[in-house]
Enzyme design. Structure first.
Site, PDB file in Angstrom:
ATOM      1  NE  ARG A  23     -19.720  -6.603  27.972  1.00  0.00           N
ATOM      2  CZ  ARG A  23     -21.284  -7.240  27.522  1.00  0.00           C
ATOM      3  NH1 ARG A  23     -22.528  -5.944  27.650  1.00  0.00           N
ATOM      4  NH2 ARG A  23     -21.580  -8.643  27.846  1.00  0.00           N
ATOM      5  NE  ARG A  56     -29.315  -4.268  23.617  1.00  0.00           N
ATOM      6  CZ  ARG A  56     -28.097  -4.701  24.048  1.00  0.00           C
ATOM      7  NH1 ARG A  56     -27.905  -3.596  25.350  1.00  0.00           N
ATOM      8  NH2 ARG A  56     -27.374  -6.255  24.386  1.00  0.00           N
ATOM      9  CE  LYS A  84     -29.861 -10.242  25.512  1.00  0.00           C
ATOM     10  NZ  LYS A  84     -28.373 -10.453  24.955  1.00  0.00           N
ATOM     11  CG  ASN A  85     -27.190 -13.505  26.624  1.00  0.00           C
ATOM     12  OD1 ASN A  85     -27.308 -12.710  25.902  1.00  0.00           O
ATOM     13  ND2 ASN A  85     -27.317 -13.111  27.993  1.00  0.00           N
ATOM     14  CG  ASP A 132     -26.411 -10.908  32.190  1.00  0.00           C
ATOM     15  OD1 ASP A 132     -26.060 -10.541  32.158  1.00  0.00           O
ATOM     16  OD2 ASP A 132     -27.265 -12.220  31.261  1.00  0.00           O
ATOM     17  CB  ILE A 181     -13.367  -9.370  21.639  1.00  0.00           C
ATOM     18  CG1 ILE A 181     -12.054  -8.305  20.767  1.00  0.00           C
ATOM     19  CG2 ILE A 181     -14.458  -8.271  21.989  1.00  0.00           C
ATOM     20  CD1 ILE A 181     -12.774  -8.413  19.764  1.00  0.00           C
ATOM     21  NE  ARG A 234     -19.093  -7.257  24.917  1.00  0.00           N
ATOM     22  CZ  ARG A 234     -17.844  -7.127  24.258  1.00  0.00           C
ATOM     23  NH1 ARG A 234     -16.911  -6.037  24.549  1.00  0.00           N
ATOM     24  NH2 ARG A 234     -17.015  -7.759  24.890  1.00  0.00           N
ATOM     25  CB  CYS A 258     -20.273  -2.154  26.077  1.00  0.00           C
ATOM     26  SG  CYS A 258     -21.599  -2.744  26.333  1.00  0.00           S
TER      27      CYS A 258
HETATM   28  C1  UD1 Z   1     -22.431 -12.695  27.383  1.00  0.00           C
HETATM   29  C2  UD1 Z   1     -23.845 -12.507  27.744  1.00  0.00           C
HETATM   30  C3  UD1 Z   1     -24.434 -11.314  28.798  1.00  0.00           C
HETATM   31  C4  UD1 Z   1     -23.508 -11.968  30.555  1.00  0.00           C
HETATM   32  C5  UD1 Z   1     -22.384 -11.474  30.099  1.00  0.00           C
HETATM   33  C6  UD1 Z   1     -21.610 -12.720  31.787  1.00  0.00           C
HETATM   34  C7  UD1 Z   1     -24.447 -12.224  25.462  1.00  0.00           C
HETATM   35  C8  UD1 Z   1     -25.581 -11.896  24.597  1.00  0.00           C
HETATM   36  N1  UD1 Z   1     -23.890 -11.456  26.208  1.00  0.00           N
HETATM   37  O1  UD1 Z   1     -21.713 -11.645  27.392  1.00  0.00           O
HETATM   38  O2  UD1 Z   1     -25.176 -10.755  28.816  1.00  0.00           O
HETATM   39  O3  UD1 Z   1     -23.560 -10.754  31.116  1.00  0.00           O
HETATM   40  O4  UD1 Z   1     -21.828 -13.127  28.953  1.00  0.00           O
HETATM   41  O5  UD1 Z   1     -22.656 -13.504  31.369  1.00  0.00           O
HETATM   42  O6  UD1 Z   1     -24.784 -13.898  25.341  1.00  0.00           O
HETATM   43  N2  UD1 Z   1     -13.579 -10.272  28.850  1.00  0.00           N
HETATM   44  C9  UD1 Z   1     -12.286 -10.287  28.334  1.00  0.00           C
HETATM   45  N3  UD1 Z   1     -11.533 -10.703  27.588  1.00  0.00           N
HETATM   46  C10 UD1 Z   1     -12.525 -11.011  26.683  1.00  0.00           C
HETATM   47  C11 UD1 Z   1     -13.954 -11.885  26.730  1.00  0.00           C
HETATM   48  C12 UD1 Z   1     -14.849 -10.963  28.224  1.00  0.00           C
HETATM   49  O7  UD1 Z   1     -11.645  -9.357  29.185  1.00  0.00           O
HETATM   50  O8  UD1 Z   1     -11.811 -12.057  25.807  1.00  0.00           O
HETATM   51  C13 UD1 Z   1     -14.106 -10.541  30.305  1.00  0.00           C
HETATM   52  C14 UD1 Z   1     -15.107  -8.779  30.122  1.00  0.00           C
HETATM   53  O9  UD1 Z   1     -15.019  -8.620  30.705  1.00  0.00           O
HETATM   54  C15 UD1 Z   1     -15.970  -9.510  31.096  1.00  0.00           C
HETATM   55  C16 UD1 Z   1     -15.692 -11.102  31.783  1.00  0.00           C
HETATM   56  O10 UD1 Z   1     -14.846 -11.323  30.850  1.00  0.00           O
HETATM   57  O11 UD1 Z   1     -15.443  -8.719  32.363  1.00  0.00           O
HETATM   58  C17 UD1 Z   1     -17.365 -11.632  30.917  1.00  0.00           C
HETATM   59  O12 UD1 Z   1     -17.174 -10.982  29.755  1.00  0.00           O
HETATM   60  P1  UD1 Z   1     -18.287 -12.707  28.860  1.00  0.00           P
HETATM   61  O13 UD1 Z   1     -18.801 -13.405  29.499  1.00  0.00           O
HETATM   62  O14 UD1 Z   1     -17.232 -12.473  27.953  1.00  0.00           O
HETATM   63  O15 UD1 Z   1     -19.359 -11.915  28.327  1.00  0.00           O
HETATM   64  P2  UD1 Z   1     -19.900 -11.726  26.947  1.00  0.00           P
HETATM   65  O16 UD1 Z   1     -19.823 -12.750  26.207  1.00  0.00           O
HETATM   66  O17 UD1 Z   1     -19.828 -10.317  26.773  1.00  0.00           O
END
Ligand code: UD1
Length: 417
Positions: free
Chosen positions: A121, A397, A22-23, A304, A123, A92, A116
């Site tokens: 989380r 999902r 999925k990811n 995960d 961006i 997301r 979420c």
């Molecule tokens: C992806 C995966 C999710 C997995 C996660 C960590 C997908 C669709 N989802 O989520 O299943 O659990 O990686 O392996 O691929 N953060 C910030 N600012 C940002 C971006 C992230 O502070 O701009 C923080 C997040 O809140 C979190 C951490 O960084 O605490 C890691 O998040 P991230 O690696 O970005 O996870 P996702 O890409 O959302």
């Protein structure tokens, strides 16, 4: 609303093949926006999140066709580059269309994904990276508005490791002018899969899978074909299912190195685990020891798989300490596991699991997020009596035919309305 009913106490035995990840699939589908024309993907899992990605692509003027595990996307110049809240809020990862739209069309309006269940989380790093590439970013009415006539290469250091952030900036930089260097990039295998696809499209991405990724911008990309890598989190979940049931399960279509941290912890807990180039087997064990884990970015223990591993530890001999360093608020399964008889004390980002073999008994429980749902199903496999897991749309999902796969291994599990 569907529920999953599990009769515990059945040993799982046999061989099961893992579906596409999925990811990875979601990012590949969004990356297709970088080149107009016909893209072909195989090994695409049938999941609600993939449907959500397809809906978002439709809203951006793309045609999609699915047949079996094949998925075709025909990308055409969109009438709008806006990703609406109704589509983004369902998933997301939709924020991952920002980089491709901005790079290709010079503008993108994407709804903020919002909070979420597993934490706030943000961006912010996605947006910082886009700004570093020269984009003008504003936040208006719950939307990110990004604009840039032409993105320009940059050196960008991620303050913390982010999978989505790395992917979004990597995609955007493929069409930027000059050579971008991303430091402290995420190293997940899904990032390598995305880079491989981008390179098939004509991009010049090097270093994916390491913490420094270099992207030499090109003027144009062309459509390509790609087989989605297999799902390492599904593989890990199925192995833990075998372990928790006391059976012997072989998971195929998976590179063992992708789940090395899990294999290491299973062995430390006392399980015998054997591997081939594309399979992993967890062997029968009547009892296992408590071990500590800390989740962290790849190649360390994946967040995960934390919930599923916690279910396993609730039945271990001894006390394990489980630290969640990636997301805040990712212990929502704890309360439900405790309702099934587990003895777990969560405090902030650490949970102390006092393992007791045979402590789980069936109960009606409620899924709260994707991986939490999986952990409750696994707990149900090992519990005495019947467990009913509600709100399994979370499970749909991210897991393709989980009940069929577990059923084929000998689980008594069914979906009811
Ligand atoms: C992806 C995966 C999710 C997995 C996660 C960590 C997908 C669709 N989802 O989520 O299943 O659990 O990686 O392996 O691929 N953060 C910030 N600012 C940002 C971006 C992230 O502070 O701009 C923080 C997040 O809140 C979190 C951490 O960084 O605490 C890691 O998040 P991230 O690696 O970005 O996870 P996702 O890409 O959302």
């Amino acid at each position: 609303m569907d529920k999953m009913v599990v009769q515990g106490g059945q040993e799982l035995n046999g061989i099961v093949s893992v579906s596409g990840a999925k990811n990875s699939a979601l990012k590949l589908l969004f990356a297709s926006l970088l080149a107009e024309g016909h893209h072909h993907f195989s090994n695409v899992p049938k999941l609600m999140d993939v449907d959500s990605a397809a809906n978002l692509l439709h809203s951006l003027g793309c045609e999609t066709h699915r047949e079996g595990d094949s998925f075709d996307v025909i990308v055409q110049r969109p009438k709008t580059t806006e990703a609406h809240y109704d589509l983004v809020r369902k998933m997301r990862a939709s924020i991952l269309c920002l980089g491709p739209l901005l790079a290709k069309y010079g503008e993108a309006v994407v709804s903020l994904p919002g909070g979420c269940a597993i934490g706030t989380r943000p961006i912010d790093l996605h947006l910082e990276g886009m700004k570093a590439l020269g984009a003008e970013i504003t936040l208006e009415d719950g939307y990110v508005k990004a604009r840039a006539k032409k993105l320009v290469a940059t050196n960008f250091l991620f303050e913390l490791v982010t999978v989505g952030g790395t992917e979004n900036i990597m995609m955007a930089a493929t069409l930027a002018e000059g050579t971008t260097v991303l430091e402290n990039a995420a190293k997940e295998p899904e990032i390598v899969d995305l880079a491989n696809y981008l390179n098939k499209m004509g991009a010049k991405v090097k270093g994916a899978g390491t913490s420094v990724i270099t992207i030499e911008g090109v003027n144009e990309l062309k459509p390509a074909s790609h087989a989605v890598m297999s799902d390492r989190i599904e593989a890990g979940t199925l192995l833990i299912a075998g372990a928790i049931s006391g059976g012997e399960v072989t998971v195929t279509n998976i590179h063992p190195e992708w789940i090395e941290s899990l294999i290491f912890k299973l062995k430390e807990a006392g399980f015998k685990v054997s591997t081939t180039d594309n399979s992993v087997t967890v062997h029968k064990a009547k009892s296992w020891q408590a071990v500590d884990i800390n989740t962290a970015p790849y190649p360390l223990f994946p967040t995960d798989l934390q919930a599923q591993f916690m279910a396993l530890m609730s039945l271990a001999e001894g006390t394990s300490v489980i630290g969640e360093t990636v997301f805040e608020n990712r212990f929502m399964h704890v309360q439900e596991l405790c309702r099934m008889g587990a003895d777990i004390t969560p405090k902030s980002r650490v949970a102390v699991v006092r393992g007791r073999p045979g402590c789980l008994s069936g109960a009606p429980v409620m899924a709260t997020d994707l991986r939490a749902s999986a952990s409750l199903v696994l707990a149900g496999l090992a519990a005495r009596g019947e467990t009913t897991v509600g709100r399994i749309y979370h499970l749909d999902r991210g897991y393709e035919k989980l009940e069929a796969k577990l059923g084929a291994l000998g689980a008594k599990i069914k979906r009811v309305q």
